[in-house]
Design a protein around this motif. Structure first.
Motif, PDB file in Angstrom:
ATOM      1  N   GLU A  44       0.836  -1.191   0.000  1.00  0.00           N
ATOM      2  CA  GLU A  44       0.000   0.000   0.000  1.00  0.00           C
ATOM      3  C   GLU A  44       0.873   1.243   0.000  1.00  0.00           C
ATOM      4  O   GLU A  44       2.010   1.233   0.484  1.00  0.00           O
ATOM      5  N   ILE A  45       0.344   2.301  -0.590  1.00  0.00           N
ATOM      6  CA  ILE A  45       1.022   3.594  -0.686  1.00  0.00           C
ATOM      7  C   ILE A  45       0.185   4.598   0.095  1.00  0.00           C
ATOM      8  O   ILE A  45      -1.016   4.732  -0.163  1.00  0.00           O
ATOM      9  N   GLU A  46       0.809   5.282   1.024  1.00  0.00           N
ATOM     10  CA  GLU A  46       0.080   6.215   1.883  1.00  0.00           C
ATOM     11  C   GLU A  46       0.623   7.623   1.710  1.00  0.00           C
ATOM     12  O   GLU A  46       1.850   7.830   1.681  1.00  0.00           O
ATOM     13  N   ILE A  47      -0.275   8.591   1.576  1.00  0.00           N
ATOM     14  CA  ILE A  47       0.122   9.996   1.510  1.00  0.00           C
ATOM     15  C   ILE A  47       0.515  10.449   2.908  1.00  0.00           C
ATOM     16  O   ILE A  47      -0.218  10.218   3.875  1.00  0.00           O
ATOM     17  N   LEU A  48       1.665  11.123   3.035  1.00  0.00           N
ATOM     18  CA  LEU A  48       2.209  11.450   4.341  1.00  0.00           C
ATOM     19  C   LEU A  48       1.511  12.628   5.002  1.00  0.00           C
ATOM     20  O   LEU A  48       1.057  12.528   6.134  1.00  0.00           O
ATOM     21  N   ASP A  49       1.438  13.757   4.314  1.00  0.00           N
ATOM     22  CA  ASP A  49       0.897  14.981   4.915  1.00  0.00           C
ATOM     23  C   ASP A  49      -0.462  15.287   4.284  1.00  0.00           C
ATOM     24  O   ASP A  49      -0.568  16.128   3.390  1.00  0.00           O
ATOM     25  N   VAL A  50      -1.485  14.618   4.753  1.00  0.00           N
ATOM     26  CA  VAL A  50      -2.823  14.802   4.186  1.00  0.00           C
ATOM     27  C   VAL A  50      -3.381  16.197   4.452  1.00  0.00           C
ATOM     28  O   VAL A  50      -3.993  16.796   3.557  1.00  0.00           O
ATOM     29  N   PRO A  51      -3.223  16.790   5.644  1.00  0.00           N
ATOM     30  CA  PRO A  51      -3.745  18.153   5.856  1.00  0.00           C
ATOM     31  C   PRO A  51      -3.189  19.162   4.853  1.00  0.00           C
ATOM     32  O   PRO A  51      -3.927  20.029   4.368  1.00  0.00           O
ATOM     33  N   THR A  52      -1.891  19.065   4.540  1.00  0.00           N
ATOM     34  CA  THR A  52      -1.317  19.986   3.552  1.00  0.00           C
ATOM     35  C   THR A  52      -1.914  19.741   2.179  1.00  0.00           C
ATOM     36  O   THR A  52      -2.222  20.691   1.436  1.00  0.00           O
ATOM     37  N   LEU A  53      -2.099  18.479   1.810  1.00  0.00           N
ATOM     38  CA  LEU A  53      -2.708  18.160   0.518  1.00  0.00           C
ATOM     39  C   LEU A  53      -4.105  18.756   0.406  1.00  0.00           C
ATOM     40  O   LEU A  53      -4.453  19.379  -0.610  1.00  0.00           O
ATOM     41  N   LEU A  54      -4.919  18.587   1.449  1.00  0.00           N
ATOM     42  CA  LEU A  54      -6.283  19.108   1.410  1.00  0.00           C
ATOM     43  C   LEU A  54      -6.300  20.633   1.401  1.00  0.00           C
ATOM     44  O   LEU A  54      -7.171  21.245   0.761  1.00  0.00           O
ATOM     45  N   ALA A  55      -5.348  21.251   2.098  1.00  0.00           N
ATOM     46  CA  ALA A  55      -5.268  22.714   2.079  1.00  0.00           C
ATOM     47  C   ALA A  55      -4.918  23.226   0.685  1.00  0.00           C
ATOM     48  O   ALA A  55      -5.478  24.224   0.211  1.00  0.00           O
ATOM     49  N   GLU A  56      -3.993  22.541   0.016  1.00  0.00           N
ATOM     50  CA  GLU A  56      -3.638  22.925  -1.351  1.00  0.00           C
ATOM     51  C   GLU A  56      -4.828  22.712  -2.289  1.00  0.00           C
ATOM     52  O   GLU A  56      -5.059  23.506  -3.205  1.00  0.00           O
ATOM     53  N   GLY A  57      -5.592  21.631  -2.076  1.00  0.00           N
ATOM     54  CA  GLY A  57      -6.768  21.403  -2.901  1.00  0.00           C
ATOM     55  C   GLY A  57      -7.838  22.452  -2.697  1.00  0.00           C
ATOM     56  O   GLY A  57      -8.493  22.891  -3.650  1.00  0.00           O
ATOM     57  N   SER A  58      -8.034  22.886  -1.459  1.00  0.00           N
ATOM     58  CA  SER A  58      -9.022  23.938  -1.190  1.00  0.00           C
ATOM     59  C   SER A  58      -8.613  25.256  -1.819  1.00  0.00           C
ATOM     60  O   SER A  58      -9.472  26.041  -2.249  1.00  0.00           O
ATOM     61  N   ALA A  59      -7.300  25.503  -1.884  1.00  0.00           N
ATOM     62  CA  ALA A  59      -6.806  26.743  -2.484  1.00  0.00           C
ATOM     63  C   ALA A  59      -6.763  26.676  -4.004  1.00  0.00           C
ATOM     64  O   ALA A  59      -6.544  27.697  -4.659  1.00  0.00           O
ATOM     65  N   GLY A  60      -6.959  25.487  -4.572  1.00  0.00           N
ATOM     66  CA  GLY A  60      -6.907  25.340  -6.020  1.00  0.00           C
ATOM     67  C   GLY A  60      -5.531  25.568  -6.601  1.00  0.00           C
ATOM     68  O   GLY A  60      -5.396  26.044  -7.735  1.00  0.00           O
ATOM     69  N   SER A  61      -4.484  25.209  -5.864  1.00  0.00           N
ATOM     70  CA  SER A  61      -3.110  25.474  -6.304  1.00  0.00           C
ATOM     71  C   SER A  61      -2.607  24.342  -7.196  1.00  0.00           C
ATOM     72  O   SER A  61      -3.122  23.220  -7.174  1.00  0.00           O
ATOM     73  N   ASP A  62      -1.560  24.644  -7.962  1.00  0.00           N
ATOM     74  CA  ASP A  62      -0.918  23.634  -8.798  1.00  0.00           C
ATOM     75  C   ASP A  62      -0.200  22.596  -7.945  1.00  0.00           C
ATOM     76  O   ASP A  62       0.033  21.471  -8.403  1.00  0.00           O
ATOM     77  N   ARG A  63       0.178  22.960  -6.723  1.00  0.00           N
ATOM     78  CA  ARG A  63       0.870  22.024  -5.843  1.00  0.00           C
ATOM     79  C   ARG A  63      -0.004  20.815  -5.528  1.00  0.00           C
ATOM     80  O   ARG A  63       0.513  19.710  -5.318  1.00  0.00           O
ATOM     81  N   PHE A  64      -1.296  20.988  -5.480  1.00  0.00           N
ATOM     82  CA  PHE A  64      -2.218  19.878  -5.219  1.00  0.00           C
ATOM     83  C   PHE A  64      -2.049  18.789  -6.270  1.00  0.00           C
ATOM     84  O   PHE A  64      -1.905  17.601  -5.941  1.00  0.00           O
ATOM     85  N   ASP A  65      -2.045  19.181  -7.544  1.00  0.00           N
ATOM     86  CA  ASP A  65      -1.865  18.198  -8.609  1.00  0.00           C
ATOM     87  C   ASP A  65      -0.463  17.612  -8.600  1.00  0.00           C
ATOM     88  O   ASP A  65      -0.268  16.436  -8.933  1.00  0.00           O
ATOM     89  N   GLU A  66       0.548  18.404  -8.236  1.00  0.00           N
ATOM     90  CA  GLU A  66       1.917  17.901  -8.200  1.00  0.00           C
ATOM     91  C   GLU A  66       2.069  16.795  -7.162  1.00  0.00           C
ATOM     92  O   GLU A  66       2.709  15.763  -7.415  1.00  0.00           O
ATOM     93  N   ILE A  67       1.466  16.985  -5.982  1.00  0.00           N
ATOM     94  CA  ILE A  67       1.547  15.959  -4.948  1.00  0.00           C
ATOM     95  C   ILE A  67       0.820  14.693  -5.396  1.00  0.00           C
ATOM     96  O   ILE A  67       1.336  13.574  -5.279  1.00  0.00           O
ATOM     97  N   LEU A  68      -0.397  14.865  -5.919  1.00  0.00           N
ATOM     98  CA  LEU A  68      -1.155  13.701  -6.377  1.00  0.00           C
ATOM     99  C   LEU A  68      -0.434  12.977  -7.499  1.00  0.00           C
ATOM    100  O   LEU A  68      -0.397  11.742  -7.535  1.00  0.00           O
ATOM    101  N   GLN A  69       0.137  13.739  -8.443  1.00  0.00           N
ATOM    102  CA  GLN A  69       0.837  13.116  -9.564  1.00  0.00           C
ATOM    103  C   GLN A  69       2.010  12.286  -9.080  1.00  0.00           C
ATOM    104  O   GLN A  69       2.277  11.193  -9.597  1.00  0.00           O
ATOM    105  N   ASN A  70       2.726  12.773  -8.064  1.00  0.00           N
ATOM    106  CA  ASN A  70       3.845  12.030  -7.498  1.00  0.00           C
ATOM    107  C   ASN A  70       3.374  10.690  -6.928  1.00  0.00           C
ATOM    108  O   ASN A  70       3.995   9.641  -7.156  1.00  0.00           O
TER     109      ASN A  70
END
Length: 370
Positions: free
Chosen positions: A327-353
């Protein structure tokens, strides 16, 4: 007898024809062309000097004054010499593009993503991102993980079999598509292959800085005991160290939503899960199941890969069942969700990784031996 009408006064022959039904069959569009000289860089690139812009405007005025022709007639500079009569390009343009054409061997220009000089958002990543944000809305203690396994068909009789869908590339399965149980186990040989692959990744990155992609390896041996019926209410998991017996963690895990990805021609499919893991008090009573886990963890930037050998028992007296999981687990989920709420490009970069990590593991593992 009808009066005679001279030929030049007659209406065109097509005036008597019926009018085409424009709402259903619109007329052919009339295309406009950009009012640009191909030999001049786009103004938006900020590489045209003020002098070249003046020359461009003046040359167009000359061409239109010569009989109104729409063809471009380049203006000849007084300092131009030699057989070429082309207008000299600005110095900035020459500096940017001259090295690329001066090479004698094959040269490659830097691509800009599309004809519009931008790249569209990856549709796969977009769908996954929307799923995560919708599932995690209003919740705390979110866990996001990807498990490798097999999507099975909903056969009620006979052995389970893998689904087959009409696609030649990975595909997000619609949520209402009928599926059987997700088999998140693998063959021991596949486990060994992935173990060697991840060890090579850790060894090859040992000289890198953590921010440059170093893979950090760790090993843990735990015994998990589960309490509760599961389902929507979740189960309480008590994790203890197998060496000391010390309680490491007590959490209540509840599944929120799943997204299934079908990978034709590959050894595994995968499932993206959004769960809630809440810290809780130590439960009372005997556990409903126990699992001994021998886990190798590979931590990299925004995610970690857990490769686990599991020995599970339904009761203390029952025979243990061996299985292998990844299994693969995302480490910093709060940061990911914050980036998603802000609509930033970083959100897609983390998910793509994270998604590319799953793809690389699936791509480099052979099917289970028969």
């Amino acid at each position: 007898m009808a009066p005679y009408i001279p030929y030049h006064d007659r209406a065109p022959y097509f005036t008597g024809l019926p009018t085409p039904p424009y709402p259903r069959d619109p007329p052919t569009p009339r295309y406009a062309s950009p009012d640009l000289d191909p030999s001049i860089p786009f103004p938006s690139q900020n590489i045209m000097s003020s002098e070249s812009e003046a020359d461009y405007s003046e040359s167009h005025q000359v061409s239109h004054s010569n009989g109104g022709s729409s063809s471009y007639t380049p203006r000849v500079r007084e300092d131009d010499s030699g057989p070429s009569r082309k207008r000299a390009r600005p110095e900035e343009y020459q500096e940017d593009y001259a090295p690329q054409y001066a090479q004698t061997g094959p040269s490659y220009m830097q691509l800009t993503g599309s004809i519009f000089n931008i790249s569209p958002r990856n549709p796969f990543t977009s769908v996954v991102g929307d799923f995560i944000m919708a599932s995690a809305a209003g919740l705390d203690n979110i866990e996001i993980e990807i498990k490798l396994g097999i999507l099975t068909a909903p056969d009620h009789q006979g052995p389970s079999r893998r689904i087959r869908l009409p696609t030649q590339s990975e595909m997000i399965v619609p949520p209402d598509y009928p599926l059987g149980p997700f088999q998140s186990t693998m063959h021991p040989q596949q486990h060994k292959t992935l173990n060697n692959l991840l060890n090579q990744a850790a060894q090859s990155s040992v000289n890198l800085a953590p921010q440059q992609g170093r893979v950090k390896f760790s090993r843990s041996k735990l015994t998990d005991s589960f309490h509760g019926a599961g389902g929507r209410n979740g189960k309480v998991r008590v994790s203890r160290s197998r060496e000391t017996g010390e309680v490491v963690e007590v959490v209540k895990k509840r599944r929120v939503a799943d997204m299934n990805v079908y990978c034709p021609g590959a050894a595994f499919d995968w499932r993206i899960s959004v769960n809630v893991e809440e810290p809780c008090e130590m439960p009372e009573g005997p556990p409903s199941m126990t699992r001994d886990k021998d886990r190798a963890t590979y931590r990299h930037q925004v995610c970690q890969v857990d490769l686990t050998h599991v020995m599970s028992r339904e009761t203390p007296q029952s025979r243990p069942i061996s299985s292998f999981e990844l299994e693969i687990e995302i480490l910093d989920v709060p940061t990911l969700l914050a980036e998603g709420s802000a609509g930033s490009d970083r959100f897609d970069e983390i998910l793509q990784n994270v998604l590319d990590t799953a793809r690389m593991l699936v791509k480099n593992c052979d099917p289970a031996p028969q």
